[in-house]
Design a protein around this motif. Structure first.
Motif, short mmCIF file in Angstrom:
data_model
loop_
_atom_site.label_atom_id
_atom_site.label_comp_id
_atom_site.label_asym_id
_atom_site.label_seq_id
_atom_site.Cartn_x
_atom_site.Cartn_y
_atom_site.Cartn_z
N ALA A 158 0.84 -1.19 0.00
CA ALA A 158 0.00 0.00 0.00
C ALA A 158 0.88 1.25 0.00
O ALA A 158 2.11 1.18 0.14
N TYR A 160 1.17 5.15 1.73
CA TYR A 160 0.75 6.22 2.64
C TYR A 160 1.23 7.51 2.00
O TYR A 160 2.43 7.79 2.00
N SER A 179 -3.35 3.05 6.23
CA SER A 179 -2.90 2.77 4.87
C SER A 179 -2.36 1.36 4.74
O SER A 179 -2.62 0.68 3.74
N LEU A 186 4.47 -1.39 2.93
CA LEU A 186 3.94 -0.04 2.78
C LEU A 186 5.03 0.89 2.26
O LEU A 186 6.17 0.85 2.71
#
Length: 270
Positions: A158, A160, A179, A186
């Motif tokens: 993901a 952020y 997030s 991430l």
């Protein structure tokens, strides 16, 4: 509002003596716990040897076996190349130092504590500012599955997209945790990368693979030609193979052999 006080990055709060503290200290020094600490120290050394550290910034955390509300993290001020299994700092969920050192990085505690609280499935989290990952993070986009290794992160990472400064306030971690969700990796915009897993082996190898994937994406995009992502169905097949539970310990042993050819002092009990 951004906190501009550089002193606030230092955190020196110590846990009071109690039966609970003594219980956890004992759990953190069992043969099983020592083995986990050795792995954690080795992970720091591996990132350092690969140039994926960033001075005294960055952190890897690991829960204590049988005491999941406690975790080890690096002491503030040491390079990754200086971490040993016996100089890791044990902290509790309140950010208090239980044993192992006098000072930790508050940003490290805030990020890792938030992840461990939100994700009971996560035992180890790796956050650092590797060159490729930091550069890619400034693009504000997800990774494309452009090669076999990159397929590992297809639909399992993901972004952020908001950078709020150095994380020295628990409020700043809300967006990070939201997030990340249930994914294992991430990209933190204008910041770096984060991976999380049930084991040190997986979290560390994922970080190395993610940095490589960032570099592959940027190299392909830099040609100016259209990129050719792996089709989704094929990427999912590759991800399934690359994330089999047996991969991590198998590859880890090879990485430990490579590390041991250069340094072994990460394990003080050897």
């Amino acid at each position: 509002m951004v906190n501009k006080d550089p002193e606030s990055i230092l955190h020196e709060q110590t846990a009071a003596h109690s039966e609970e503290r003594d219980r956890v200290i004992a759990l953190a020094d069992t043969p099983e716990a020592r083995e986990e600490k050795i792995k954690l120290a080795a992970a720091y050394r591996m990132l350092a040897r690969l140039g994926l550290d960033d001075g005294i910034a960055g952190h890897i955390s690991l829960r204590v076996p049988q005491a999941p509300e406690y975790f080890w993290v690096n002491p503030f001020g040491l390079l990754f190349s200086e971490i040993r299994a016996d100089n890791l700092v044990l902290v509790n969920s309140a950010g208090e130092i239980v044993t192992g050192g006098e000072m930790i990085n508050l940003a490290g505690f805030c990020i890792h504590s938030a992840i461990h609280t939100a994700r009971p499935d996560v035992n180890c989290a790796v956050h650092t500012h590797p060159p490729g990952g930091s550069a890619f993070s400034a693009l504000g986009m997800l990774l494309e599955p452009l090669d076999q290794t990159g397929c590992s992160f297809y639909d399992d990472h993901a972004l952020y997209a908001e950078y709020t400064g150095i994380v020295i306030d628990g409020e700043q971690t809300k967006g990070i945790v939201e997030s990340l969700g249930s994914k294992r990796a991430l990209i933190l915009a204008n910041h770096g990368l984060l991976t999380c897993a049930t084991t040190v082996e997986q979290a560390l190898i994922d970080m190395i693979d993610m940095e490589r994937t960032c570099n592959v994406n940027m190299a392909a995009m830099s040609t100016g030609r259209p990129v050719l992502p792996v089709p989704g169905e094929v990427a999912l097949q590759s991800r399934a193979v690359l994330t089999q539970a047996g991969r991590w310990p198998f590859q880890w042993q090879a990485m430990i052999r490579a590390l041991d050819r250069h340094e072994t002092d990460y394990d003080p009990w050897r």
